[in-house]
Motif scaffolding. Structure first.
Motif, PDB file in Angstrom:
ATOM      1  N   ARG A 163      -4.391  44.875 -11.129  1.00 46.42           N
ATOM      2  CA  ARG A 163      -4.195  46.511 -11.492  1.00 46.42           C
ATOM      3  C   ARG A 163      -3.201  46.325 -10.642  1.00 46.42           C
ATOM      4  NH1 ARG A 163      -8.944  50.243  -8.988  1.00 46.42           N
ATOM      5  NH2 ARG A 163      -9.946  48.776 -10.994  1.00 46.42           N
ATOM      6  N   ARG A 164      -2.826  46.228  -9.433  1.00 50.08           N
ATOM      7  CA  ARG A 164      -1.823  46.229  -8.487  1.00 50.08           C
ATOM      8  C   ARG A 164      -0.223  45.692  -9.956  1.00 50.08           C
ATOM      9  NH1 ARG A 164      -1.360  45.738  -2.863  1.00 50.08           N
ATOM     10  NH2 ARG A 164      -3.311  46.323  -2.021  1.00 50.08           N
ATOM     11  N   LEU A 165      -0.550  44.797 -10.085  1.00 56.16           N
ATOM     12  CA  LEU A 165       0.625  43.960 -11.468  1.00 56.16           C
ATOM     13  C   LEU A 165       0.716  45.370 -12.669  1.00 56.16           C
ATOM     14  CD1 LEU A 165      -0.351  39.894 -10.876  1.00 56.16           C
ATOM     15  CD2 LEU A 165       1.312  41.543  -9.792  1.00 56.16           C
ATOM     16  N   ALA A 166      -0.146  45.438 -12.930  1.00 52.79           N
ATOM     17  CA  ALA A 166      -0.143  45.968 -14.472  1.00 52.79           C
ATOM     18  C   ALA A 166       0.531  47.613 -13.517  1.00 52.79           C
ATOM     19  CB  ALA A 166      -1.532  46.505 -14.701  1.00 52.79           C
ATOM     20  N   ASP A 167       0.259  47.906 -12.325  1.00 52.91           N
ATOM     21  CA  ASP A 167       1.325  48.761 -11.930  1.00 52.91           C
ATOM     22  C   ASP A 167       2.452  48.834 -11.645  1.00 52.91           C
ATOM     23  OD1 ASP A 167      -1.278  51.007 -12.590  1.00 52.91           O
ATOM     24  OD2 ASP A 167      -1.976  50.437 -10.288  1.00 52.91           O
ATOM     25  N   ALA A 221       5.958  48.432 -11.571  1.00 52.52           N
ATOM     26  CA  ALA A 221       7.237  48.671 -12.748  1.00 52.52           C
ATOM     27  C   ALA A 221       7.603  47.397 -13.798  1.00 52.52           C
ATOM     28  CB  ALA A 221       8.327  48.949 -12.325  1.00 52.52           C
ATOM     29  N   VAL A 222       8.074  46.228 -12.761  1.00 53.05           N
ATOM     30  CA  VAL A 222       8.263  44.907 -13.541  1.00 53.05           C
ATOM     31  C   VAL A 222       7.340  44.656 -14.641  1.00 53.05           C
ATOM     32  CG1 VAL A 222       9.069  42.955 -13.399  1.00 53.05           C
ATOM     33  CG2 VAL A 222       9.187  43.867 -11.646  1.00 53.05           C
ATOM     34  N   PHE A 223       6.179  45.077 -14.047  1.00 54.84           N
ATOM     35  CA  PHE A 223       5.626  44.119 -15.668  1.00 54.84           C
ATOM     36  C   PHE A 223       4.589  45.540 -16.292  1.00 54.84           C
ATOM     37  CE2 PHE A 223       4.031  41.387 -12.484  1.00 54.84           C
ATOM     38  CZ  PHE A 223       3.343  40.366 -13.531  1.00 54.84           C
ATOM     39  N   LYS A 224       4.852  47.085 -15.758  1.00 57.85           N
ATOM     40  CA  LYS A 224       4.323  48.234 -16.305  1.00 57.85           C
ATOM     41  C   LYS A 224       5.381  47.705 -18.105  1.00 57.85           C
ATOM     42  CE  LYS A 224       3.254  51.177 -14.465  1.00 57.85           C
ATOM     43  NZ  LYS A 224       2.805  52.546 -14.366  1.00 57.85           N
ATOM     44  N   ASP A 225       7.173  47.264 -17.437  1.00 58.00           N
ATOM     45  CA  ASP A 225       8.462  48.152 -18.608  1.00 58.00           C
ATOM     46  C   ASP A 225       8.039  47.247 -19.549  1.00 58.00           C
ATOM     47  OD1 ASP A 225       9.425  50.077 -17.313  1.00 58.00           O
ATOM     48  OD2 ASP A 225      10.345  49.128 -15.765  1.00 58.00           O
ATOM     49  N   ALA A 226       7.678  46.078 -19.229  1.00 57.13           N
ATOM     50  CA  ALA A 226       7.747  45.124 -19.795  1.00 57.13           C
ATOM     51  C   ALA A 226       5.956  44.985 -20.690  1.00 57.13           C
ATOM     52  CB  ALA A 226       6.977  43.251 -18.859  1.00 57.13           C
ATOM     53  N   GLY A 227       5.135  45.315 -20.207  1.00 57.79           N
ATOM     54  CA  GLY A 227       4.367  45.953 -21.637  1.00 57.79           C
ATOM     55  C   GLY A 227       3.587  45.209 -21.208  1.00 57.79           C
ATOM     56  N   ILE A 228       2.700  44.516 -19.307  1.00 60.15           N
ATOM     57  CA  ILE A 228       1.733  43.888 -20.095  1.00 60.15           C
ATOM     58  C   ILE A 228       0.666  44.388 -18.841  1.00 60.15           C
ATOM     59  CG2 ILE A 228       1.605  42.193 -18.267  1.00 60.15           C
ATOM     60  CD1 ILE A 228       3.952  40.436 -18.527  1.00 60.15           C
ATOM     61  N   THR A 229      -0.361  45.016 -19.618  1.00 63.01           N
ATOM     62  CA  THR A 229      -1.256  46.064 -19.438  1.00 63.01           C
ATOM     63  C   THR A 229      -2.346  45.630 -18.428  1.00 63.01           C
ATOM     64  OG1 THR A 229      -2.692  45.696 -20.993  1.00 63.01           O
ATOM     65  CG2 THR A 229      -0.809  47.420 -21.114  1.00 63.01           C
ATOM     66  N   GLU A 230      -3.011  46.223 -17.609  1.00 60.47           N
ATOM     67  CA  GLU A 230      -4.250  44.944 -16.433  1.00 60.47           C
ATOM     68  C   GLU A 230      -5.883  45.341 -17.690  1.00 60.47           C
ATOM     69  OE1 GLU A 230      -7.970  46.493 -13.772  1.00 60.47           O
ATOM     70  OE2 GLU A 230      -5.830  48.147 -14.847  1.00 60.47           O
ATOM     71  N   ALA A 231      -4.917  45.339 -19.006  1.00 59.25           N
ATOM     72  CA  ALA A 231      -6.394  44.800 -20.113  1.00 59.25           C
ATOM     73  C   ALA A 231      -6.294  43.340 -20.119  1.00 59.25           C
ATOM     74  CB  ALA A 231      -6.562  45.294 -21.205  1.00 59.25           C
ATOM     75  N   ARG A 232      -4.560  43.703 -20.698  1.00 58.38           N
ATOM     76  CA  ARG A 232      -3.864  41.499 -21.254  1.00 58.38           C
ATOM     77  C   ARG A 232      -4.433  41.045 -19.499  1.00 58.38           C
ATOM     78  NH1 ARG A 232      -3.518  37.587 -22.526  1.00 58.38           N
ATOM     79  NH2 ARG A 232      -1.134  36.189 -23.149  1.00 58.38           N
ATOM     80  N   LEU A 233      -4.555  41.603 -18.399  1.00 59.74           N
ATOM     81  CA  LEU A 233      -3.891  40.444 -17.223  1.00 59.74           C
ATOM     82  C   LEU A 233      -5.607  40.068 -17.347  1.00 59.74           C
ATOM     83  CD1 LEU A 233      -1.790  41.795 -14.942  1.00 59.74           C
ATOM     84  CD2 LEU A 233      -1.373  40.003 -15.696  1.00 59.74           C
ATOM     85  N   ILE A 293       5.102  39.000  -8.191  1.00 58.94           N
ATOM     86  CA  ILE A 293       3.497  38.618  -8.004  1.00 58.94           C
ATOM     87  C   ILE A 293       3.608  38.206  -6.461  1.00 58.94           C
ATOM     88  CG2 ILE A 293       2.277  36.580  -8.814  1.00 58.94           C
ATOM     89  CD1 ILE A 293       3.702  36.434 -11.691  1.00 58.94           C
ATOM     90  N   LYS A 294       4.455  37.437  -6.002  1.00 58.37           N
ATOM     91  CA  LYS A 294       4.736  36.938  -4.741  1.00 58.37           C
ATOM     92  C   LYS A 294       4.051  38.073  -3.544  1.00 58.37           C
ATOM     93  CE  LYS A 294       6.702  34.943  -1.049  1.00 58.37           C
ATOM     94  NZ  LYS A 294       7.522  34.364  -0.198  1.00 58.37           N
ATOM     95  N   ARG A 295       4.526  39.680  -4.276  1.00 63.76           N
ATOM     96  CA  ARG A 295       4.350  40.336  -2.892  1.00 63.76           C
ATOM     97  C   ARG A 295       2.962  41.326  -3.617  1.00 63.76           C
ATOM     98  NH1 ARG A 295       7.853  42.328  -5.262  1.00 63.76           N
ATOM     99  NH2 ARG A 295       7.305  44.641  -6.146  1.00 63.76           N
ATOM    100  N   HIS A 296       2.215  41.020  -4.810  1.00 62.88           N
ATOM    101  CA  HIS A 296       1.115  42.262  -4.599  1.00 62.88           C
ATOM    102  C   HIS A 296       0.283  40.550  -4.505  1.00 62.88           C
ATOM    103  CE1 HIS A 296       2.115  46.024  -5.972  1.00 62.88           C
ATOM    104  NE2 HIS A 296       3.244  44.671  -6.453  1.00 62.88           N
ATOM    105  N   ALA A 297       0.213  39.529  -4.493  1.00 68.31           N
ATOM    106  CA  ALA A 297      -0.764  38.832  -3.701  1.00 68.31           C
ATOM    107  C   ALA A 297      -0.932  38.540  -2.567  1.00 68.31           C
ATOM    108  CB  ALA A 297      -0.316  37.004  -4.925  1.00 68.31           C
ATOM    109  N   VAL A 298       0.302  38.836  -1.586  1.00 69.62           N
ATOM    110  CA  VAL A 298       0.044  37.765  -0.106  1.00 69.62           C
ATOM    111  C   VAL A 298      -0.768  39.729   0.300  1.00 69.62           C
ATOM    112  CG1 VAL A 298       1.685  38.512   1.964  1.00 69.62           C
ATOM    113  CG2 VAL A 298       2.017  37.026  -0.070  1.00 69.62           C
ATOM    114  N   ALA A 299      -0.048  40.854  -0.958  1.00 72.44           N
ATOM    115  CA  ALA A 299      -0.837  41.950   0.198  1.00 72.44           C
ATOM    116  C   ALA A 299      -2.874  42.179  -0.081  1.00 72.44           C
ATOM    117  CB  ALA A 299      -0.132  43.435  -0.542  1.00 72.44           C
ATOM    118  N   GLU A 300      -2.704  41.613  -1.568  1.00 75.46           N
ATOM    119  CA  GLU A 300      -3.848  41.249  -1.962  1.00 75.46           C
ATOM    120  C   GLU A 300      -5.231  40.347  -0.992  1.00 75.46           C
ATOM    121  OE1 GLU A 300      -7.356  43.310  -4.313  1.00 75.46           O
ATOM    122  OE2 GLU A 300      -5.304  43.405  -3.894  1.00 75.46           O
ATOM    123  N   ALA A 301      -4.635  39.280  -0.721  1.00 77.80           N
ATOM    124  CA  ALA A 301      -4.758  38.257   0.021  1.00 77.80           C
ATOM    125  C   ALA A 301      -4.954  38.445   1.412  1.00 77.80           C
ATOM    126  CB  ALA A 301      -4.404  37.079   0.100  1.00 77.80           C
TER     127      ALA A 301
END
Length: 475
Positions: free
Chosen positions: A413-417, A419-431, A391-399
């Motif tokens: 979208r960044r988080l859903a793509d 691997a950590v979130f994808k492997d856990a089944g957390i989709t962009e729709a869920r976020l 989350i920190k990696r993508h949040a800083v990049a997005e900011a």
């Protein structure tokens, strides 16, 4: 030619100005002399009733030029005022018997301070009521809260007003208690022992009766038992400190208005729903909110001035405090009156821009919701630190992309793509589902608004007439 007091001339209403005007003070002093004469006659001092009638008839006959001339000659203001009143009454010399100058000046000043303070208390009750009205009006507007002036978590715009209202409420309640317990010095004589009045009246019981009658005429329930020639100047410090405390609550409100206006979230100069310029809303400067901050700083300066004379009386008293008190106490009342009138003007005329506020929330919400996204990942089996790092990696990049490139927020979208979130089944729709309902991010904000409103009800009801006060036009 003497210059006018800019606070009195420019910012103060007639009620406070009347109390501290030169004529107003002299009139109050004469009313005290008359009250003492009447009490003395009732207690056996042979004062002719026609003499008292003469003084009553001449009460408003104030010759300022004569008083100034005699003060210049005698170097004593009270002596000059005694002569002027006797001269105006055209009768026998009956005033000021058994009294010293401080029996007149201290008691009258305390009466002025208490009367002005009660007006100021009422004005602040009206400010409190207006703050709470805004808290209610804006309880449905979700706002980006800030700490250290950085976007933090969502709150309600109404909750921000409740925050300022609660601060004012605490200090108003304390000020009310202070005024109810505020003691009069009383008729105590040159060193506080009441020797002269005791000699005149003949018994301690009569002296106490006279003092009680005088206190009631000045509007006091409590009288000090054993002050010196002057009442403790720490009471002045306490009074001005209370004024400063209430001013700082409004200063916090005013600074909030200035900051929110800078982000075009609110305006201080337009009523609810009004729009002054669709092209240049930033031109609606917060001049009145800036003035509130200036008044608050003045009152704090005056309170500091009062601190310098607290604890500085020699033995039973001296007059080293006179020049300080003649400036800081009336001016603190003037500044308080001006602050309240300005704060009420802002509260009556201000408006919010919900569209801009919502746009800011949408901009920051993915970041503001990061703690809930973190918990969602943990519940899906992701290690906390692993999820935190992603989350920190993508949040800083997005900011950085938003700030440097003006990119549209796409943290989901960044988080859903990832691997950590994808492997856990957390989709962009869920976020996006997590981000879809902004209201639940404000926690207990709505309940807190109601709690402050409920706590303020008793105070507002006790001062119902003052709470209804509305401001006039200000410069």
């Amino acid at each position: 030619m003497a210059n006018m007091n800019v606070l009195s001339q420019r910012y103060v209403g007639p009620d406070i100005n009347r109390i501290f005007s030169e004529e107003g003070r002299i009139l109050a002093e004469r009313e005290l002399w008359i009250a003492v004469m009447k009490a003395q006659r009732r207690l056996g001092v042979p004062i002719p009733p026609e003499a008292i009638a003469g003084y009553e008839a001449a009460k408003a006959d104030i010759d300022l030029a004569f008083i100034r001339q005699r003060e210049m000659e005698t170097k004593h203001d009270v002596k000059a005022k005694i002569e002027a009143f006797v001269r105006a009454a055209g009768t026998s010399e009956q005033i000021h018997k058994g009294m010293t100058s401080r029996d007149l000046t201290d008691n009258v000043e305390q009466m002025q301070f208490k009367k002005a303070s009660q007006i100021i208390l009422g004005r602040y009750v009206s400010v409190l009521r207006h703050l709470l009205d805004k808290a209610k009006a804006y309880e449905d507007i979700v706002l980006t809260a800030r700490t250290h002036h950085q976007a933090a978590q969502p709150t309600l715009l109404g909750r921000r007003f409740a925050m300022w209202a609660e601060e004012l409420l605490v200090h108003l309640q304390n000020f009310e208690v202070f005024l109810n317990a505020y003691p009069l010095r009383g008729i105590k004589g040159p060193v506080g022992t009441q020797f002269d009045m005791l000699t005149l009246l003949g018994s301690p019981e009569k002296v106490l009766k006279l003092e009680k009658m005088v206190a009631e005429s000045l509007g006091f329930e409590h009288v000090m038992d054993s002050p010196g020639q002057v009442y403790p100047r720490s009471l002045d410090y306490a009074l001005l400190s209370h004024l400063a405390f209430m001013g700082t609550a409004c200063e916090n409100f005013a600074k909030g208005m200035r900051l929110m206006s800078g982000y075009e979230l609110v305006t201080e100069g337009f009523r609810e729903g009004q729009v002054g310029s669709s092209a240049m809303p930033h031109k609606m400067n917060t001049r009145s909110s800036e003035r509130i901050c200036g008044f608050s700083n003045l009152i704090k300066m005056y309170a500091d001035g009062a601190s310098r004379i607290a604890g500085d009386q020699w033995e039973e008293g001296d007059v080293s405090c006179s020049v300080v008190r003649r400036i800081v106490i009336p001016d603190a009342m003037y500044a308080s009156d001006g602050l309240c009138e300005t704060a009420l003007t802002v509260l009556c005329n201000m408006g919010a821009y919900p569209v801009v506020i919502q746009r800011e929330v949408e901009r920051y919400l993915p970041f503001l919701a990061s703690t809930e996204i973190l918990m969602t990942a943990v519940q899906a089996g992701v290690g906390r630190e692993t999820a935190h790092g992603a989350i920190k990696r993508h949040a800083v990049a997005e900011a950085m992309a938003m700030r440097q490139e003006g990119a549209t927020p796409r943290l989901s979208r960044r988080l859903a793509d990832d691997a950590v979130f994808k492997d856990a089944g957390i989709t962009e729709a869920r976020l996006n589902e997590i981000l879809g309902e902004t209201r639940h991010f404000v926690g207990n904000a709505e309940e807190q608004i109601q709690q402050v409103r409920s706590r303020a009800e008793d105070l507002i009801q006790r001062h119902a007439e003052a709470a209804r006060y509305e401001p006039g036009e200000i410069l």
